[in-house]
Enzyme design. Structure first.
Site, PDB file in Angstrom:
ATOM      1  N   HIS A  23       0.869  -1.193   0.000  1.00  0.00           N
ATOM      2  CA  HIS A  23       0.000   0.000   0.000  1.00  0.00           C
ATOM      3  C   HIS A  23       0.898   1.233   0.000  1.00  0.00           C
ATOM      4  CE1 HIS A  23      -3.783   2.200   1.460  1.00  0.00           C
ATOM      5  NE2 HIS A  23      -2.849   3.129   1.258  1.00  0.00           N
TER       6      HIS A  23
ATOM      7  N   HIS B 298       1.576   5.368  -1.720  1.00  0.00           N
ATOM      8  CA  HIS B 298       1.200   6.538  -2.529  1.00  0.00           C
ATOM      9  C   HIS B 298       2.462   7.108  -3.173  1.00  0.00           C
ATOM     10  CE1 HIS B 298      -2.902   6.765  -0.856  1.00  0.00           C
ATOM     11  NE2 HIS B 298      -2.308   6.246   0.205  1.00  0.00           N
TER      12      HIS B 298
ATOM     13  N   LYS C  15      -9.129  -0.370  -5.796  1.00  0.00           N
ATOM     14  CA  LYS C  15      -9.193   0.318  -4.513  1.00  0.00           C
ATOM     15  C   LYS C  15     -10.568   0.927  -4.287  1.00  0.00           C
ATOM     16  CE  LYS C  15      -7.887   2.150  -0.676  1.00  0.00           C
ATOM     17  NZ  LYS C  15      -6.688   2.697  -0.102  1.00  0.00           N
TER      18      LYS C  15
ATOM     19  N   HIS D 126     -10.409   1.058   1.888  1.00  0.00           N
ATOM     20  CA  HIS D 126     -10.179   2.058   2.942  1.00  0.00           C
ATOM     21  C   HIS D 126     -11.347   1.920   3.906  1.00  0.00           C
ATOM     22  CE1 HIS D 126      -8.609   5.946   4.573  1.00  0.00           C
ATOM     23  NE2 HIS D 126      -9.791   5.855   5.158  1.00  0.00           N
TER      24      HIS D 126
ATOM     25  N   HIS E   3      -4.473  -0.661   5.939  1.00  0.00           N
ATOM     26  CA  HIS E   3      -4.007   0.118   7.094  1.00  0.00           C
ATOM     27  C   HIS E   3      -4.938   0.009   8.307  1.00  0.00           C
ATOM     28  CE1 HIS E   3      -6.772   2.864   5.156  1.00  0.00           C
ATOM     29  NE2 HIS E   3      -5.885   3.329   4.298  1.00  0.00           N
TER      30      HIS E   3
ATOM     31  N   ASP F 216       1.550   2.642   3.508  1.00  0.00           N
ATOM     32  CA  ASP F 216       0.707   3.828   3.318  1.00  0.00           C
ATOM     33  C   ASP F 216       1.561   5.089   3.354  1.00  0.00           C
ATOM     34  OD1 ASP F 216      -1.565   5.250   2.774  1.00  0.00           O
ATOM     35  OD2 ASP F 216      -2.338   5.218   4.818  1.00  0.00           O
TER      36      ASP F 216
HETATM   37  O1  DOR Z   1      -3.254   9.435   5.689  1.00  0.00           O
HETATM   38  C1  DOR Z   1      -3.629   9.140   4.572  1.00  0.00           C
HETATM   39  N1  DOR Z   1      -3.096   9.712   3.474  1.00  0.00           N
HETATM   40  N2  DOR Z   1      -4.609   8.258   4.452  1.00  0.00           N
HETATM   41  C2  DOR Z   1      -5.175   7.984   3.265  1.00  0.00           C
HETATM   42  O2  DOR Z   1      -6.062   7.184   3.224  1.00  0.00           O
HETATM   43  C3  DOR Z   1      -4.755   8.719   2.048  1.00  0.00           C
HETATM   44  C4  DOR Z   1      -3.399   9.214   2.186  1.00  0.00           C
HETATM   45  C5  DOR Z   1      -3.036  10.227   1.118  1.00  0.00           C
HETATM   46  O3  DOR Z   1      -3.298   9.976  -0.065  1.00  0.00           O
HETATM   47  O4  DOR Z   1      -2.459  11.250   1.461  1.00  0.00           O
HETATM   48 ZN    ZN Z   2      -3.292   5.101   1.621  1.00  0.00          ZN
END
Ligand code: DOR
Ligand code: ZN
Length: 347
Positions: free
Chosen positions: A14, A16, A100, A137, A175, A249
């Protein structure tokens, strides 16, 4: 004698990576230690179609440092208008590894997410048929529900009913932050349900965010809960139960966007995650379980082989990581675990 630990090269289930300048800055932080990552699709606009995923994958591959051995595992962002045929073709060509689900409004860039589950049933049934996992999520968005209860309420009112409607769908609860999440996933039959656990949720509890001044760099979603929930997550991670695996995450936001009157949710932990995890597992007397959590359980859930390469950590004087990474958009602060990191990733 120096203690060393050699693992199969880990994966991040997971992550970003963002886009543009941010992608170029954060991708090397992940590709340095990780072989693969499930790449979240919550860009602006989101990665919704197979064509979007092809284009995003190409931008990621173009941003990889020379010689990096890293495979992005792409996902599609589920909307109420996702086309089951497009999704089926994307899965069958190997383009995507998962889909997702963001409940609309749950977190960063989730406005295009799902409000009415009836509208996505055809897609979920297609996914069950072709065995494509759904990454969830797991928070309700009802303003009447306290933010610290949103995961537990989601399990009872959304996740469990959804899984009963589509029992063959394989689901990853992303998460998890509560003992409720651990208990729910532990009670499901092997193979049908997994959960990712982040690095930071194994370390912080809600006091880290709020005691002694507000600490925006510890604010993420789902928000960290009480210490007893953190301890339940550690127990799950070190248990050897294959349903639990690493998903950092890692979610970069620039410092101005974090340190604002309405700061963004997200903890950036890609660079020091393996040092942090080794410390957590070592303190728990469970270093022998780190490989399962970070390198074996995830591939097993996704039906992939573990990486063949390895990663070696050595124990010694505390290793220092830069407090920030620089991006063309501004600095991004690295997760501070609040204790020294003695485990260094050997280069
Ligand atoms: O803390 C987070 N940041 N939780 C999420 O679900 C998305 C993520 C983000 O894309 O910044
Ligand atoms: Zn995330």
């Amino acid at each position: 004698m120096t203690r060393t630990l050699t693992l199969r090269r880990p994966d991040d289930w997971h992550l970003h990576l963002r886009d543009g300048a941010m992608l170029r800055a954060v991708l090397p932080e992940t590709s340095r230690h990780f072989g693969r990552a499930i790449v979240m699709p919550n860009l602006v606009p989101p990665v919704v179609t197979a064509a979007d995923a092809v284009a995003y994958r190409d931008r990621i591959l173009a941003a990889l440092p020379e010689g990096a051995e890293f495979t992005p595992l792409m996902t599609l962002y589920l909307t109420e208008t996702t086309d089951p045929a497009d999704l089926r073709a994307a899965a069958q060509s190997g383009l995507i590894t998962a889909v997702k689900l963001y409940p609309a409004g749950a977190t960063t860039n989730s406005a295009s997410g799902v409000r009415d589950f009836d509208k996505v049933m055809a897609v979920l049934e297609t996914m069950a048929e072709i065995d494509l996992p759904l990454c969830v999520h797991g928070e309700v968005t009802d303003p009447a529900i306290d933010i610290f209860d949103r995961e537990a309420v989601f399990i009872d009112t959304v996740l469990d009913p959804l899984r009963r409607r589509v029992p063959d769908l394989r689901v990853v609860m992303e998460h998890i932050t509560t003992s409720d999440g651990v208990d729910y996933v532990s009670a499901q039959p092997d193979g049908k349900m997994g959960a990712t656990i982040t690095t930071h949720h194994l370390i912080i509890d809600r006091n880290h965010i709020l005691v002694g001044g507000i600490k925006p760099h510890y604010y993420c979603l789902p928000v960290a809960k009480r210490a007893r929930h953190r301890d339940a997550l550690v127990a799950a991670a070190i248990s050897g139960d294959a349903r639990f695996f690493l998903g950092t995450d890692s979610a970069p936001h620039t410092d101005p966007n974090k340190l604002s009157v309405c700061g963004c949710a997200g903890v950036f932990s890609a660079s020091n995650t393996m040092s942090c995890l080794a410390e957590v597992f070592d303190r728990a007397g469970a270093l022998d379980k780190l490989e399962g959590f970070s390198s074996l359980n995830g591939p097993a859930f996704y039906g992939l082989a573990p990486n063949t390469a390895t990663l070696t950590l050595t124990h010694g004087d505390p290793v220092s990581y830069p407090a920030h990474i620089q991006t063309e958009d501004g600095p991004v602060t690295l997760f501070d675990p609040g204790f020294p990191l003695h485990w260094r990733v050997a280069s």
